[in-house]
Design a protein around this motif. Structure first.
Motif, PDB file in Angstrom:
ATOM      1  N   ARG A   9       7.694   3.138  -4.474  1.00 38.14           N
ATOM      2  CA  ARG A   9       7.540   4.501  -3.949  1.00 38.14           C
ATOM      3  C   ARG A   9       6.593   5.332  -4.821  1.00 38.14           C
ATOM      4  O   ARG A   9       5.720   6.027  -4.302  1.00 38.14           O
ATOM      5  N   ILE A  10       6.748   5.250  -6.146  1.00 38.02           N
ATOM      6  CA  ILE A  10       5.876   6.025  -7.044  1.00 38.02           C
ATOM      7  C   ILE A  10       4.428   5.539  -6.933  1.00 38.02           C
ATOM      8  O   ILE A  10       3.492   6.344  -6.936  1.00 38.02           O
ATOM      9  N   LEU A  11       4.260   4.216  -6.786  1.00 38.44           N
ATOM     10  CA  LEU A  11       2.910   3.679  -6.586  1.00 38.44           C
ATOM     11  C   LEU A  11       2.312   4.247  -5.298  1.00 38.44           C
ATOM     12  O   LEU A  11       1.123   4.603  -5.262  1.00 38.44           O
ATOM     13  N   GLY A  12       3.127   4.365  -4.271  1.00 42.01           N
ATOM     14  CA  GLY A  12       2.684   4.994  -3.026  1.00 42.01           C
ATOM     15  C   GLY A  12       2.212   6.420  -3.251  1.00 42.01           C
ATOM     16  O   GLY A  12       1.153   6.831  -2.744  1.00 42.01           O
ATOM     17  N   ASP A  13       2.973   7.185  -4.040  1.00 40.49           N
ATOM     18  CA  ASP A  13       2.597   8.577  -4.349  1.00 40.49           C
ATOM     19  C   ASP A  13       1.254   8.636  -5.082  1.00 40.49           C
ATOM     20  O   ASP A  13       0.409   9.498  -4.792  1.00 40.49           O
ATOM     21  N   PHE A  14       1.059   7.729  -6.044  1.00 40.82           N
ATOM     22  CA  PHE A  14      -0.184   7.708  -6.809  1.00 40.82           C
ATOM     23  C   PHE A  14      -1.367   7.322  -5.917  1.00 40.82           C
ATOM     24  O   PHE A  14      -2.466   7.881  -6.059  1.00 40.82           O
ATOM     25  N   LEU A  15      -1.150   6.379  -5.007  1.00 41.49           N
ATOM     26  CA  LEU A  15      -2.220   5.941  -4.106  1.00 41.49           C
ATOM     27  C   LEU A  15      -2.631   7.064  -3.146  1.00 41.49           C
ATOM     28  O   LEU A  15      -3.807   7.207  -2.815  1.00 41.49           O
ATOM     29  N   VAL A  16      -1.655   7.863  -2.725  1.00 39.53           N
ATOM     30  CA  VAL A  16      -1.967   9.031  -1.888  1.00 39.53           C
ATOM     31  C   VAL A  16      -2.867   9.991  -2.664  1.00 39.53           C
ATOM     32  O   VAL A  16      -3.823  10.548  -2.113  1.00 39.53           O
ATOM     33  N   ALA A  17      -2.560  10.157  -3.963  1.00 31.31           N
ATOM     34  CA  ALA A  17      -3.329  11.088  -4.797  1.00 31.31           C
ATOM     35  C   ALA A  17      -4.799  10.669  -4.940  1.00 31.31           C
ATOM     36  O   ALA A  17      -5.669  11.514  -5.159  1.00 31.31           O
ATOM     37  N   VAL A  18      -5.068   9.339  -4.806  1.00 34.18           N
ATOM     38  CA  VAL A  18      -6.464   8.871  -4.913  1.00 34.18           C
ATOM     39  C   VAL A  18      -7.028   8.482  -3.534  1.00 34.18           C
ATOM     40  O   VAL A  18      -8.004   7.745  -3.429  1.00 34.18           O
TER      41      VAL A  18
ATOM     42  N   TYR B 290      -4.791   5.736   1.461  1.00 31.43           N
ATOM     43  CA  TYR B 290      -3.663   6.012   2.357  1.00 31.43           C
ATOM     44  C   TYR B 290      -3.024   4.754   2.951  1.00 31.43           C
ATOM     45  O   TYR B 290      -1.803   4.672   3.055  1.00 31.43           O
ATOM     46  N   GLN B 291      -3.842   3.790   3.340  1.00 27.85           N
ATOM     47  CA  GLN B 291      -3.288   2.604   3.984  1.00 27.85           C
ATOM     48  C   GLN B 291      -2.385   1.819   3.030  1.00 27.85           C
ATOM     49  O   GLN B 291      -1.274   1.419   3.379  1.00 27.85           O
ATOM     50  N   GLU B 292      -2.874   1.632   1.791  1.00 30.22           N
ATOM     51  CA  GLU B 292      -2.053   0.899   0.821  1.00 30.22           C
ATOM     52  C   GLU B 292      -0.817   1.705   0.428  1.00 30.22           C
ATOM     53  O   GLU B 292       0.242   1.145   0.168  1.00 30.22           O
ATOM     54  N   ALA B 293      -0.962   3.034   0.388  1.00 22.87           N
ATOM     55  CA  ALA B 293       0.195   3.890   0.095  1.00 22.87           C
ATOM     56  C   ALA B 293       1.267   3.699   1.154  1.00 22.87           C
ATOM     57  O   ALA B 293       2.459   3.569   0.837  1.00 22.87           O
TER      58      ALA B 293
ATOM     59  N   TYR C 291       5.175   2.430   0.621  1.00 20.98           N
ATOM     60  CA  TYR C 291       6.358   3.128   1.126  1.00 20.98           C
ATOM     61  C   TYR C 291       7.190   2.199   2.016  1.00 20.98           C
ATOM     62  O   TYR C 291       8.425   2.226   1.978  1.00 20.98           O
ATOM     63  N   SER C 292       6.514   1.367   2.809  1.00 23.42           N
ATOM     64  CA  SER C 292       7.210   0.429   3.697  1.00 23.42           C
ATOM     65  C   SER C 292       8.009  -0.595   2.888  1.00 23.42           C
ATOM     66  O   SER C 292       9.154  -0.916   3.217  1.00 23.42           O
ATOM     67  N   ILE C 293       7.388  -1.093   1.812  1.00 24.79           N
ATOM     68  CA  ILE C 293       8.082  -2.059   0.945  1.00 24.79           C
ATOM     69  C   ILE C 293       9.300  -1.396   0.306  1.00 24.79           C
ATOM     70  O   ILE C 293      10.386  -1.978   0.247  1.00 24.79           O
ATOM     71  N   ALA C 294       9.121  -0.156  -0.179  1.00 30.50           N
ATOM     72  CA  ALA C 294      10.231   0.583  -0.800  1.00 30.50           C
ATOM     73  C   ALA C 294      11.400   0.733   0.172  1.00 30.50           C
ATOM     74  O   ALA C 294      12.561   0.509  -0.190  1.00 30.50           O
ATOM     75  N   LEU C 295      11.093   1.078   1.431  1.00 29.90           N
ATOM     76  CA  LEU C 295      12.146   1.264   2.444  1.00 29.90           C
ATOM     77  C   LEU C 295      12.780  -0.055   2.851  1.00 29.90           C
ATOM     78  O   LEU C 295      13.961  -0.091   3.219  1.00 29.90           O
TER      79      LEU C 295
ATOM     80  N   GLY D 244       7.621  10.610   2.029  1.00 29.47           N
ATOM     81  CA  GLY D 244       6.228  10.311   1.725  1.00 29.47           C
ATOM     82  C   GLY D 244       5.502   9.736   2.929  1.00 29.47           C
ATOM     83  O   GLY D 244       4.373  10.126   3.240  1.00 29.47           O
ATOM     84  N   MET D 245       6.190   8.841   3.631  1.00 24.99           N
ATOM     85  CA  MET D 245       5.615   8.221   4.824  1.00 24.99           C
ATOM     86  C   MET D 245       5.407   9.255   5.938  1.00 24.99           C
ATOM     87  O   MET D 245       4.355   9.301   6.583  1.00 24.99           O
ATOM     88  N   GLN D 246       6.420  10.108   6.139  1.00 30.12           N
ATOM     89  CA  GLN D 246       6.327  11.134   7.183  1.00 30.12           C
ATOM     90  C   GLN D 246       5.228  12.145   6.873  1.00 30.12           C
ATOM     91  O   GLN D 246       4.508  12.595   7.772  1.00 30.12           O
ATOM     92  N   LYS D 247       5.077  12.488   5.622  1.00 30.63           N
ATOM     93  CA  LYS D 247       4.040  13.436   5.205  1.00 30.63           C
ATOM     94  C   LYS D 247       2.650  12.869   5.494  1.00 30.63           C
ATOM     95  O   LYS D 247       1.763  13.568   5.988  1.00 30.63           O
ATOM     96  N   MET D 248       2.480  11.573   5.225  1.00 27.18           N
ATOM     97  CA  MET D 248       1.197  10.925   5.496  1.00 27.18           C
ATOM     98  C   MET D 248       0.898  10.890   6.991  1.00 27.18           C
ATOM     99  O   MET D 248      -0.228  11.117   7.412  1.00 27.18           O
TER     100      MET D 248
END
Length: 340
Positions: A254-263, A266-269, A273-277, A289-293
């Motif tokens: 999930r945190i990796l997803g957040d960091f990827l969004v910051a750079v 989006y697709q990898e983020a 998030y999918s893996i985390a869920l 995080g997923m809904q926000k994207m």
């Protein structure tokens, strides 16, 4: 080495001891593995199952926790362990009042149950009853002065009540008492992160912890938090990828997803998030995080239509939300009285 000897291979007591030691060393994966082996060999095993249930709940495996609780109740309801396991299921389902009741019931059956005290303390803390929670964590420390999770609970209470000085004193005492290992270094760093003056000290402590144990999840999470504050997203991504190379953990994904969004990856983020869920379907932050994207990716006109719909139906939705929360409260109370 004892486990490898033929005479003691598949010994339930030995596996239980190993599971407990892995747990105390912060190696939750191996602890779960040893508990699983022990209960497979002895389906009527109760000792240590409260810790096993807690670890499963932390991993997001709530269905397994529920099944474990039912099995233990079928063996005996006069031990603290079944009540603690069911309480862990309630706690990680965010049903704190029910978890509180189950923890109290476990303490009635065994006043020396450290896991029951920790469960009740955590439930009280999350219900905002911090001073009562502190009493339970202190009692847990008295019974198990070498268990780090007892100190972690107390320090979380101090931080929740903005008593940073008390938290720092306690963290320093733990560091001196239990030695400079990855767990105590991370705990001290967690408190240092709360004060802007000690940010650099936190960084040094986390680097030491990760040098000792690069796979220690709590240290990785706290270092990522620090890198996020400094907006060093590329460094954070490298840290998290390295940590995930040999293990899979919901929070790290999930945190990796957040960091990827910051750079803007989006697709990898979304993948992270999918893996985390998939690892923990109840992880609310990954879902958010997923809904926000998804909202950000939707066209502007669609967003405007949603805004108009929201304005038109805002009164009704507010009423419905209120009724849902009331229904949830009444449902929780019904379960509470049902248990009594």
């Amino acid at each position: 080495s004892l486990e490898k000897k033929s005479l003691l291979r598949d010994n339930v007591d030995l596996l239980g001891s190993l599971a407990d030691l892995y747990f105390r060393a912060g190696d939750n994966k191996n602890s779960i593995l040893k508990f699983e082996q022990a209960q497979m060999l002895d389906p009527y095993l109760i000792k240590g199952m409260d810790v096993y249930g807690y670890l499963l709940a932390r991993e997001g495996r709530l269905e397994d926790v529920e099944n474990l609780g039912c099995r233990l109740f079928n063996i005996s309801d006069q031990h603290a362990e079944p009540w603690v396991v069911s309480g862990c299921h309630s706690f990680y389902s965010k049903r704190y009042s029910r978890a509180l009741y189950l923890g109290a019931k476990a303490i009635q059956l065994n006043s020396n149950s450290v896991q029951a005290l920790l469960l009740k303390g955590a439930a009280l803390r999350n219900m905002g009853r911090v001073q009562e929670a502190i009493i339970h964590f202190r009692e847990a420390i008295r019974l198990a002065p070498c268990r780090l999770d007892c100190y972690e609970g107390l320090i979380e209470c101090y931080l929740a009540s903005n008593s940073i000085r008390e938290a720092m004193v306690m963290a320093n005492n733990v560091y001196k008492t239990l030695g400079a290992n990855a767990q105590t270094l991370t705990l001290l760093a967690t408190v240092c992160l709360e004060d802007p003056v000690t940010q650099e000290k936190a960084k040094t402590l986390l680097d030491k912890a990760l040098t000792q144990r690069p796979d220690y999840i709590k240290a990785v999470v706290k270092k990522a938090e620090l890198l996020s504050r400094e907006q060093k997203y590329e460094d954070g991504i490298a840290l998290l990828r390295n940590a995930l190379a040999n293990q899979s953990d919901c929070v790290l994904h999930r945190i990796l997803g957040d960091f990827l969004v910051a750079v803007n990856e989006y697709q990898e983020a979304m993948d992270q998030y999918s893996i985390a869920l998939s690892l923990d379907p109840n992880d609310q932050k990954s879902l958010e995080g997923m809904q926000k994207m998804e909202k950000e990716e939707s066209p502007t006109d669609a967003t405007q239509e949603e805004d108009v719909d929201d304005m038109e139906g805002s009164g009704e939705e507010g009423d419905l939300e209120g009724s849902d929360s009331e229904a949830a409260q009444w449902a929780d109370q019904e379960q509470w009285f049902g248990m009594q």
